[in-house]
Design a protein around this motif. Sequence first.
Motif, PDB file in Angstrom:
ATOM      1  N   ASN A  65      12.037  10.276   4.618  1.00 16.75           N
ATOM      2  CA  ASN A  65      11.771  10.375   6.053  1.00 16.75           C
ATOM      3  C   ASN A  65      10.341   9.959   6.393  1.00 16.75           C
ATOM      4  O   ASN A  65      10.098   9.330   7.426  1.00 16.75           O
ATOM      5  CB  ASN A  65      12.033  11.798   6.543  1.00 16.75           C
ATOM      6  N   THR A  66       9.420  10.303   5.507  1.00 18.74           N
ATOM      7  CA  THR A  66       8.022   9.921   5.720  1.00 18.74           C
ATOM      8  C   THR A  66       7.858   8.410   5.665  1.00 18.74           C
ATOM      9  O   THR A  66       7.232   7.816   6.553  1.00 18.74           O
ATOM     10  CB  THR A  66       7.118  10.582   4.656  1.00 18.74           C
ATOM     11  N   VAL A  67       8.423   7.782   4.651  1.00 17.30           N
ATOM     12  CA  VAL A  67       8.308   6.330   4.503  1.00 17.30           C
ATOM     13  C   VAL A  67       8.992   5.617   5.667  1.00 17.30           C
ATOM     14  O   VAL A  67       8.460   4.645   6.211  1.00 17.30           O
ATOM     15  CB  VAL A  67       8.879   5.867   3.148  1.00 17.30           C
ATOM     16  N   GLU A  68      10.132   6.138   6.078  1.00 15.44           N
ATOM     17  CA  GLU A  68      10.823   5.543   7.229  1.00 15.44           C
ATOM     18  C   GLU A  68       9.933   5.591   8.468  1.00 15.44           C
ATOM     19  O   GLU A  68       9.793   4.601   9.192  1.00 15.44           O
ATOM     20  CB  GLU A  68      12.131   6.290   7.498  1.00 15.44           C
ATOM     21  N   ARG A  69       9.320   6.721   8.685  1.00 12.12           N
ATOM     22  CA  ARG A  69       8.442   6.858   9.846  1.00 12.12           C
ATOM     23  C   ARG A  69       7.224   5.940   9.731  1.00 12.12           C
ATOM     24  O   ARG A  69       6.801   5.333  10.710  1.00 12.12           O
ATOM     25  CB  ARG A  69       7.999   8.308  10.014  1.00 12.12           C
ATOM     26  N   GLU A  90       0.827  -1.204   0.000  1.00  7.88           N
ATOM     27  CA  GLU A  90       0.000   0.000   0.000  1.00  7.88           C
ATOM     28  C   GLU A  90       0.863   1.257   0.000  1.00  7.88           C
ATOM     29  O   GLU A  90       0.567   2.225  -0.704  1.00  7.88           O
ATOM     30  CB  GLU A  90      -0.921   0.009   1.214  1.00  7.88           C
ATOM     31  N   ILE A  91       1.932   1.237   0.779  1.00  7.68           N
ATOM     32  CA  ILE A  91       2.843   2.389   0.823  1.00  7.68           C
ATOM     33  C   ILE A  91       3.506   2.577  -0.536  1.00  7.68           C
ATOM     34  O   ILE A  91       3.633   3.697  -1.027  1.00  7.68           O
ATOM     35  CB  ILE A  91       3.881   2.230   1.951  1.00  7.68           C
ATOM     36  N   THR A  92       3.902   1.480  -1.161  1.00  4.64           N
ATOM     37  CA  THR A  92       4.518   1.547  -2.481  1.00  4.64           C
ATOM     38  C   THR A  92       3.580   2.201  -3.487  1.00  4.64           C
ATOM     39  O   THR A  92       4.000   3.011  -4.314  1.00  4.64           O
ATOM     40  CB  THR A  92       4.923   0.137  -2.957  1.00  4.64           C
ATOM     41  N   GLU A  93       2.301   1.866  -3.418  1.00  4.39           N
ATOM     42  CA  GLU A  93       1.325   2.462  -4.329  1.00  4.39           C
ATOM     43  C   GLU A  93       1.108   3.949  -4.039  1.00  4.39           C
ATOM     44  O   GLU A  93       0.773   4.714  -4.941  1.00  4.39           O
ATOM     45  CB  GLU A  93      -0.001   1.707  -4.235  1.00  4.39           C
ATOM     46  N   LEU A  94       1.311   4.355  -2.803  1.00  2.00           N
ATOM     47  CA  LEU A  94       1.134   5.762  -2.416  1.00  2.00           C
ATOM     48  C   LEU A  94       2.334   6.643  -2.773  1.00  2.00           C
ATOM     49  O   LEU A  94       2.219   7.874  -2.781  1.00  2.00           O
ATOM     50  CB  LEU A  94       0.925   5.869  -0.909  1.00  2.00           C
ATOM     51  N   LEU A  95       3.485   6.050  -3.050  1.00  2.00           N
ATOM     52  CA  LEU A  95       4.720   6.814  -3.227  1.00  2.00           C
ATOM     53  C   LEU A  95       4.620   7.952  -4.250  1.00  2.00           C
ATOM     54  O   LEU A  95       5.046   9.077  -3.944  1.00  2.00           O
ATOM     55  CB  LEU A  95       5.885   5.884  -3.577  1.00  2.00           C
ATOM     56  N   TRP A 115      -3.297   8.819   6.870  1.00  2.00           N
ATOM     57  CA  TRP A 115      -2.211   8.763   7.847  1.00  2.00           C
ATOM     58  C   TRP A 115      -0.879   9.131   7.187  1.00  2.00           C
ATOM     59  O   TRP A 115      -0.096   9.910   7.733  1.00  2.00           O
ATOM     60  CB  TRP A 115      -2.158   7.369   8.477  1.00  2.00           C
ATOM     61  N   ALA A 116      -0.616   8.595   6.003  1.00  2.00           N
ATOM     62  CA  ALA A 116       0.650   8.856   5.317  1.00  2.00           C
ATOM     63  C   ALA A 116       0.803  10.339   4.983  1.00  2.00           C
ATOM     64  O   ALA A 116       1.879  10.919   5.182  1.00  2.00           O
ATOM     65  CB  ALA A 116       0.746   8.001   4.056  1.00  2.00           C
ATOM     66  N   PHE A 117      -0.256  10.959   4.483  1.00  2.00           N
ATOM     67  CA  PHE A 117      -0.174  12.385   4.151  1.00  2.00           C
ATOM     68  C   PHE A 117      -0.004  13.227   5.410  1.00  2.00           C
ATOM     69  O   PHE A 117       0.723  14.217   5.410  1.00  2.00           O
ATOM     70  CB  PHE A 117      -1.407  12.834   3.356  1.00  2.00           C
ATOM     71  N   ARG A 118      -0.652  12.842   6.477  1.00  2.00           N
ATOM     72  CA  ARG A 118      -0.504  13.582   7.736  1.00  2.00           C
ATOM     73  C   ARG A 118       0.924  13.447   8.269  1.00  2.00           C
ATOM     74  O   ARG A 118       1.527  14.422   8.721  1.00  2.00           O
ATOM     75  CB  ARG A 118      -1.497  13.079   8.775  1.00  2.00           C
ATOM     76  N   VAL A 119       1.473  12.236   8.194  1.00  2.00           N
ATOM     77  CA  VAL A 119       2.858  12.022   8.633  1.00  2.00           C
ATOM     78  C   VAL A 119       3.810  12.868   7.792  1.00  2.00           C
ATOM     79  O   VAL A 119       4.712  13.524   8.318  1.00  2.00           O
ATOM     80  CB  VAL A 119       3.237  10.520   8.570  1.00  2.00           C
ATOM     81  N   CYS A 120       3.593  12.891   6.475  1.00  2.00           N
ATOM     82  CA  CYS A 120       4.446  13.686   5.583  1.00  2.00           C
ATOM     83  C   CYS A 120       4.388  15.162   5.976  1.00  2.00           C
ATOM     84  O   CYS A 120       5.426  15.822   6.088  1.00  2.00           O
ATOM     85  CB  CYS A 120       3.995  13.492   4.132  1.00  2.00           C
ATOM     86  N   ARG A 121       3.213  15.662   6.199  1.00  2.00           N
ATOM     87  CA  ARG A 121       3.050  17.064   6.599  1.00  2.00           C
ATOM     88  C   ARG A 121       3.754  17.341   7.923  1.00  2.00           C
ATOM     89  O   ARG A 121       4.449  18.345   8.073  1.00  2.00           O
ATOM     90  CB  ARG A 121       1.562  17.387   6.708  1.00  2.00           C
ATOM     91  N   ASN A 122       3.594  16.456   8.883  1.00  2.00           N
ATOM     92  CA  ASN A 122       4.223  16.654  10.190  1.00  2.00           C
ATOM     93  C   ASN A 122       5.742  16.576  10.110  1.00  2.00           C
ATOM     94  O   ASN A 122       6.444  17.336  10.786  1.00  2.00           O
ATOM     95  CB  ASN A 122       3.676  15.655  11.203  1.00  2.00           C
ATOM     96  N   VAL A 123       6.261  15.676   9.290  1.00  2.00           N
ATOM     97  CA  VAL A 123       7.718  15.584   9.104  1.00  2.00           C
ATOM     98  C   VAL A 123       8.229  16.890   8.491  1.00  2.00           C
ATOM     99  O   VAL A 123       9.284  17.404   8.882  1.00  2.00           O
ATOM    100  CB  VAL A 123       8.097  14.361   8.236  1.00  2.00           C
ATOM    101  N   TRP A 124       7.477  17.453   7.536  1.00  2.00           N
ATOM    102  CA  TRP A 124       7.881  18.713   6.921  1.00  2.00           C
ATOM    103  C   TRP A 124       7.872  19.851   7.940  1.00  2.00           C
ATOM    104  O   TRP A 124       8.784  20.674   7.970  1.00  2.00           O
ATOM    105  CB  TRP A 124       6.973  19.048   5.740  1.00  2.00           C
ATOM    106  N   ILE A 125       6.858  19.903   8.781  1.00  2.00           N
ATOM    107  CA  ILE A 125       6.801  20.933   9.815  1.00  2.00           C
ATOM    108  C   ILE A 125       8.007  20.807  10.746  1.00  2.00           C
ATOM    109  O   ILE A 125       8.646  21.811  11.091  1.00  2.00           O
ATOM    110  CB  ILE A 125       5.474  20.844  10.605  1.00  2.00           C
ATOM    111  N   ASP A 126       8.347  19.583  11.120  1.00  2.00           N
ATOM    112  CA  ASP A 126       9.527  19.367  11.960  1.00  2.00           C
ATOM    113  C   ASP A 126      10.792  19.847  11.263  1.00  2.00           C
ATOM    114  O   ASP A 126      11.659  20.478  11.883  1.00  2.00           O
ATOM    115  CB  ASP A 126       9.679  17.881  12.312  1.00  2.00           C
TER     116      ASP A 126
END
Length: 163
Positions: A32-36, A4-9, A51-62
């Motif tokens: 960094n997003t995929v690692e997390r 699923e993550i691969t399809e979202l990349l 969840w993946a998009f939210r994690v990506c956004r949060n990693v960017w904010i960090d």
Amino acid sequence: MQQEITELLPRLRRFAYSLTGSMADADDLLQNTVERLLTRDTPDDADLTRWAFRVCRNVWIDECRARKVRREAAQRPELTDSQVVNGEHQTTKEIEWNRVDAAMARLPEDQRQIISLVAIQGMPYRIVADILDVPRGTVMSRLARARAALSEILAPVTMRTDT
């Protein structure tokens, strides 16, 4: 989950690029997003896409916060991010894409995120609201303001001549 993550990349990469404005930074953000995503447990009730998009956004904010701290700590001007030239970006993008990139960069971050998720990723308002943790009405109003601002920025300049 890895499938699923691969399809979202590709979608995550486009979103990362819309946040960073640089392919190199977008690739780092994506990594960094995929690692997390792979190293942390996904909540049982969470939709993986949201969840993946939210994690990506949060990693960017960090990352933005970390850059700000590093920039303020730098004593010499040659160490600032603003002097780094991204030659790949300048040579691989067409003129029109550069205009759109510049216009997107002029938008406030909240509007840029909304445009990316709704207009580029094609996500429904409801999902975008969940990802950004804001009411659906906020998504719609930010999107309207972002579209109006982009339209204003990208409008052709008419030449005036005095007669």
